[in-house]
Design a protein around this motif. Structure first.
Motif, PDB file in Angstrom:
ATOM      1  N   ALA A 109       0.858  -1.190   0.000  1.00  0.00           N
ATOM      2  CA  ALA A 109       0.000   0.000   0.000  1.00  0.00           C
ATOM      3  C   ALA A 109       0.893   1.239   0.000  1.00  0.00           C
ATOM      4  O   ALA A 109       2.055   1.178   0.427  1.00  0.00           O
ATOM      5  CB  ALA A 109      -0.917  -0.007   1.212  1.00  0.00           C
ATOM      6  N   PRO A 110       0.398   2.362  -0.468  1.00  0.00           N
ATOM      7  CA  PRO A 110       1.209   3.587  -0.470  1.00  0.00           C
ATOM      8  C   PRO A 110       1.518   4.053   0.946  1.00  0.00           C
ATOM      9  O   PRO A 110       0.819   3.718   1.908  1.00  0.00           O
ATOM     10  CB  PRO A 110       0.329   4.590  -1.218  1.00  0.00           C
ATOM     11  CG  PRO A 110      -1.060   4.077  -1.064  1.00  0.00           C
ATOM     12  CD  PRO A 110      -0.942   2.585  -1.028  1.00  0.00           C
ATOM     13  N   GLY A 111       2.589   4.815   1.082  1.00  0.00           N
ATOM     14  CA  GLY A 111       2.996   5.327   2.392  1.00  0.00           C
ATOM     15  C   GLY A 111       1.888   6.095   3.076  1.00  0.00           C
ATOM     16  O   GLY A 111       1.151   6.859   2.442  1.00  0.00           O
ATOM     17  N   GLY A 112       1.716   5.876   4.381  1.00  0.00           N
ATOM     18  CA  GLY A 112       0.670   6.532   5.148  1.00  0.00           C
ATOM     19  C   GLY A 112      -0.612   5.750   5.206  1.00  0.00           C
ATOM     20  O   GLY A 112      -1.556   6.150   5.920  1.00  0.00           O
ATOM     21  N   SER A 113      -0.710   4.625   4.479  1.00  0.00           N
ATOM     22  CA  SER A 113      -1.941   3.830   4.498  1.00  0.00           C
ATOM     23  C   SER A 113      -2.157   3.197   5.874  1.00  0.00           C
ATOM     24  O   SER A 113      -1.211   2.854   6.585  1.00  0.00           O
ATOM     25  CB  SER A 113      -1.865   2.736   3.432  1.00  0.00           C
ATOM     26  OG  SER A 113      -2.963   1.860   3.524  1.00  0.00           O
ATOM     27  N   ARG A 114      -3.438   3.019   6.233  1.00  0.00           N
ATOM     28  CA  ARG A 114      -3.772   2.388   7.509  1.00  0.00           C
ATOM     29  C   ARG A 114      -3.979   0.871   7.370  1.00  0.00           C
ATOM     30  O   ARG A 114      -4.308   0.210   8.360  1.00  0.00           O
ATOM     31  CB  ARG A 114      -5.041   3.026   8.076  1.00  0.00           C
ATOM     32  CG  ARG A 114      -4.874   4.505   8.427  1.00  0.00           C
ATOM     33  CD  ARG A 114      -6.148   5.053   9.030  1.00  0.00           C
ATOM     34  NE  ARG A 114      -6.013   6.458   9.390  1.00  0.00           N
ATOM     35  CZ  ARG A 114      -6.962   7.195   9.967  1.00  0.00           C
ATOM     36  NH1 ARG A 114      -8.165   6.647  10.220  1.00  0.00           N
ATOM     37  NH2 ARG A 114      -6.745   8.457  10.257  1.00  0.00           N
ATOM     38  N   ALA A 192       7.731  -1.811  -9.288  1.00  0.00           N
ATOM     39  CA  ALA A 192       6.431  -1.557  -8.657  1.00  0.00           C
ATOM     40  C   ALA A 192       6.601  -0.902  -7.300  1.00  0.00           C
ATOM     41  O   ALA A 192       5.920   0.090  -6.972  1.00  0.00           O
ATOM     42  CB  ALA A 192       5.662  -2.870  -8.518  1.00  0.00           C
ATOM     43  N   VAL A 193       7.510  -1.442  -6.479  1.00  0.00           N
ATOM     44  CA  VAL A 193       7.741  -0.865  -5.142  1.00  0.00           C
ATOM     45  C   VAL A 193       8.287   0.555  -5.271  1.00  0.00           C
ATOM     46  O   VAL A 193       7.873   1.465  -4.531  1.00  0.00           O
ATOM     47  CB  VAL A 193       8.690  -1.764  -4.328  1.00  0.00           C
ATOM     48  CG1 VAL A 193       9.088  -1.071  -3.021  1.00  0.00           C
ATOM     49  CG2 VAL A 193       8.042  -3.113  -4.039  1.00  0.00           C
ATOM     50  N   LEU A 201       6.225  10.020  -2.008  1.00  0.00           N
ATOM     51  CA  LEU A 201       7.535  10.205  -1.359  1.00  0.00           C
ATOM     52  C   LEU A 201       7.564   9.683   0.076  1.00  0.00           C
ATOM     53  O   LEU A 201       8.281  10.200   0.930  1.00  0.00           O
ATOM     54  CB  LEU A 201       7.937  11.684  -1.376  1.00  0.00           C
ATOM     55  CG  LEU A 201       8.047  12.327  -2.773  1.00  0.00           C
ATOM     56  CD1 LEU A 201       8.430  13.800  -2.646  1.00  0.00           C
ATOM     57  CD2 LEU A 201       9.054  11.580  -3.634  1.00  0.00           C
ATOM     58  N   LYS A 202       6.771   8.646   0.327  1.00  0.00           N
ATOM     59  CA  LYS A 202       6.755   8.006   1.643  1.00  0.00           C
ATOM     60  C   LYS A 202       7.075   6.526   1.481  1.00  0.00           C
ATOM     61  O   LYS A 202       6.845   5.933   0.417  1.00  0.00           O
ATOM     62  CB  LYS A 202       5.393   8.171   2.312  1.00  0.00           C
ATOM     63  CG  LYS A 202       5.044   9.601   2.675  1.00  0.00           C
ATOM     64  CD  LYS A 202       3.688   9.668   3.389  1.00  0.00           C
ATOM     65  CE  LYS A 202       3.331  11.091   3.764  1.00  0.00           C
ATOM     66  NZ  LYS A 202       2.003  11.156   4.449  1.00  0.00           N
ATOM     67  N   ALA A 203       7.595   5.921   2.539  1.00  0.00           N
ATOM     68  CA  ALA A 203       7.917   4.502   2.509  1.00  0.00           C
ATOM     69  C   ALA A 203       6.649   3.685   2.332  1.00  0.00           C
ATOM     70  O   ALA A 203       5.662   3.890   3.061  1.00  0.00           O
ATOM     71  CB  ALA A 203       8.631   4.093   3.793  1.00  0.00           C
ATOM     72  N   PRO A 204       6.630   2.761   1.356  1.00  0.00           N
ATOM     73  CA  PRO A 204       5.431   1.945   1.142  1.00  0.00           C
ATOM     74  C   PRO A 204       5.128   1.083   2.366  1.00  0.00           C
ATOM     75  O   PRO A 204       6.008   0.758   3.158  1.00  0.00           O
ATOM     76  CB  PRO A 204       5.811   1.066  -0.061  1.00  0.00           C
ATOM     77  CG  PRO A 204       7.010   1.694  -0.665  1.00  0.00           C
ATOM     78  CD  PRO A 204       7.706   2.415   0.423  1.00  0.00           C
ATOM     79  N   VAL A 205       3.876   0.707   2.484  1.00  0.00           N
ATOM     80  CA  VAL A 205       3.444  -0.169   3.573  1.00  0.00           C
ATOM     81  C   VAL A 205       3.340  -1.599   3.011  1.00  0.00           C
ATOM     82  O   VAL A 205       2.553  -1.857   2.108  1.00  0.00           O
ATOM     83  CB  VAL A 205       2.082   0.278   4.149  1.00  0.00           C
ATOM     84  CG1 VAL A 205       1.594  -0.720   5.192  1.00  0.00           C
ATOM     85  CG2 VAL A 205       2.195   1.683   4.724  1.00  0.00           C
ATOM     86  N   GLY A 234      16.355   1.277  -0.531  1.00  0.00           N
ATOM     87  CA  GLY A 234      15.751   2.450   0.093  1.00  0.00           C
ATOM     88  C   GLY A 234      16.348   2.807   1.449  1.00  0.00           C
ATOM     89  O   GLY A 234      17.017   2.005   2.096  1.00  0.00           O
ATOM     90  N   ASP A 235      16.082   4.007   1.855  1.00  0.00           N
ATOM     91  CA  ASP A 235      16.483   4.494   3.176  1.00  0.00           C
ATOM     92  C   ASP A 235      15.381   5.427   3.693  1.00  0.00           C
ATOM     93  O   ASP A 235      15.216   6.539   3.200  1.00  0.00           O
ATOM     94  CB  ASP A 235      17.792   5.263   3.087  1.00  0.00           C
ATOM     95  CG  ASP A 235      18.302   5.711   4.461  1.00  0.00           C
ATOM     96  OD1 ASP A 235      17.871   5.103   5.464  1.00  0.00           O
ATOM     97  OD2 ASP A 235      19.131   6.634   4.515  1.00  0.00           O
TER      98      ASP A 235
END
Length: 441
Positions: A109-114, A192-193, A201-205, A234-235
């Motif tokens: 899921a995109p970064g910030g997803s719950r 894809a990742v 611009l957030k780390a994927p979940v 990534g970092d």
């Protein structure tokens, strides 16, 4: 006798020719047809293998056959080999030669997803990422994963997206998460990742498939695995920690009827050429040996198992006895031919000796001849001996010493006849020199 000798020589030549023909047909490359389903990664991998085998002049060559259903092509005998997935509807006669790679199920899921677990996908929109071809296989695996968490497929809105559409799908908010089944080493998974991470611009979940072991109990082809921390770089690392997931093996398979030595040799070629294949297709680095356990989902071919257990026989191990027996037979035939040749030479030698002895007897008799008539008779006898010697084919193959003796005896016999004619002429007797005529053949 000469006919028998020629027959033996002909038999030896036929034997040598047969052995040469057998060696030619054994060393001539064997072309194996490989059914490859549509998809860039597997086709690139098998194309690289085919190129390496041809360049290295290996015994086996690969001819790729693009198909929709590789398992069906293998079952029908259209091809000798096929690239199949362990979760395909495979015939019991299908057996593995090489695990080409393992496709791992990824829920991202995109970064910030719950979204934290599979059950959270109820009522969500999921983008099914496929590189090429039909998405049915990935959808089937996704449905099995959902079922383990009591989420019916109809409770999720599933849409198909290509890797190039990921960022736009997130921008338009058409999807809440993505699902793909791909090799961890492939560009499909990494791209894809990376696209999901770049969208905001957030780390994927990464959503773990925590029930992977339970899923494997019901569906053995879906094996539990782990996606290692930082597998996608990534970092901070993507993912931030190891997560559980499911995977399915992609196999190079053959039918049980494929000869064991063929199966073992093909397996050896793939592992021996892995580094060279990986130059053009890095996915080759993911190749593994199939399980030799009889309980495996797709058991290893008997020839492959022999190779992996170092029990396979080499060409000379298999056919050494035939070479040994053949060498013995050739030795016996050669000895027989030598014996017959020796006997033939002995016969010719005896014949030359008889001619020489006959001429020497004429020589002695001519020196003691009392009349010209006797000398004429001896002259005719010498002519008969000469004519017989010239007509006898066996004497033409006599050794030089024997022919020299006959020639010397002939010259001496004629000389003795001439000298005795002179002696009789001096004693006042009429000397006549009859015309020498060769007897009719």
């Amino acid at each position: 006798m000469r006919k028998a000798l020629f027959a033996i020589i002909a038999a030896l030549l036929v034997s040598v020719g047969g052995a040469a023909a057998a060696l030619y047909f054994y060393t001539r490359p064997t072309v194996l047809r490989v059914a490859v389903p549509q998809g860039a990664e597997d086709f690139r991998l098998l194309s690289a293998a085919a190129h390496v085998f041809a360049r290295q002049r290996e015994q086996f060559r690969l001819h790729l056959v693009p198909v929709q259903d590789a398992a069906a092509a293998l079952d029908s005998g259209t091809t000798e080999l096929a690239v199949v997935h362990a979760d395909d509807a495979l015939s019991p006669a299908t057996q593995a030669l090489v695990i080409l790679h393992r496709d791992t199920a990824l829920l991202v899921a995109p970064g910030g997803s719950r979204l934290k677990k599979v059950a959270d996908l109820r009522g969500k929109r999921v983008g099914l990422i496929v590189e090429a071809g039909a998405p049915e296989r990935s959808a089937r695996i996704f449905e099995r994963i959902l079922a383990q968490s009591d989420v019916p497929m109809k409770a999720v809105k599933l849409t198909t997206v290509s890797p190039a559409e990921i960022r736009m799908a997130l921008k338009d908010k058409r999807v809440d998460a993505f699902f793909t089944v791909a090799p961890m080493q492939s560009a499909v998974a990494h791209d894809a990742v990376a696209a999901i991470a770049a969208a905001n611009l957030k780390a994927p979940v990464f959503i773990p498939i925590s029930e992977a072991k339970a899923i494997a109990n019901h569906t053995p082809a879906l094996e539990p695995t782990e996606v290692m921390q930082g597998a996608f770089g990534g970092d901070p690392p993507r993912p931030a920690e190891n997560i559980e997931s499911s995977s399915v093996s992609v196999l190079l398979a053959a039918r049980r009827e494929l000869p064991n030595d063929w199966a073992g040799e093909v397996t050896r070629l793939f592992f021996a050429g892995r580094a060279a294949i990986a130059v053009a297709a890095p996915l080759a680095n993911a190749m593994e040996a199939p399980s030799t356990e009889k309980s495996a989902v797709v058991p290893a071919h008997a020839g492959t198992a022999e190779f992996l257990k170092d029990e396979s026989e080499s060409f000379f191990d298999k056919y050494g006895d035939f070479f040994y027996i053949g060498a013995m037979l050739l030795s016996l035939v050669g000895s027989g031919a030598a014996a017959l040749a020796s006997r033939f030479n002995t016969s010719v030698h005896r014949h030359t000796e008889q001619l020489a002895e006959q001429l020497l007897e004429i020589l002695q008799a001519a020196r003691n001849a009392a009349t010209v008539a006797e000398l004429d008779e001896y002259e005719r006898t010498v002519d008969d001996v000469l004519a017989h010697a010239l007509a006898d084919r066996s004497l033409r193959s006599a050794e030089a010493p024997g022919l020299h003796v006959v020639s010397l005896a002939l010259d001496q016999a004629r000389r003795a006849i001439r000298e005795r004619r002179r002696v009789l002429a001096k004693e006042g007797k009429v000397v006549s020199f009859p015309a020498h005529q060769l007897p009719r053949a």
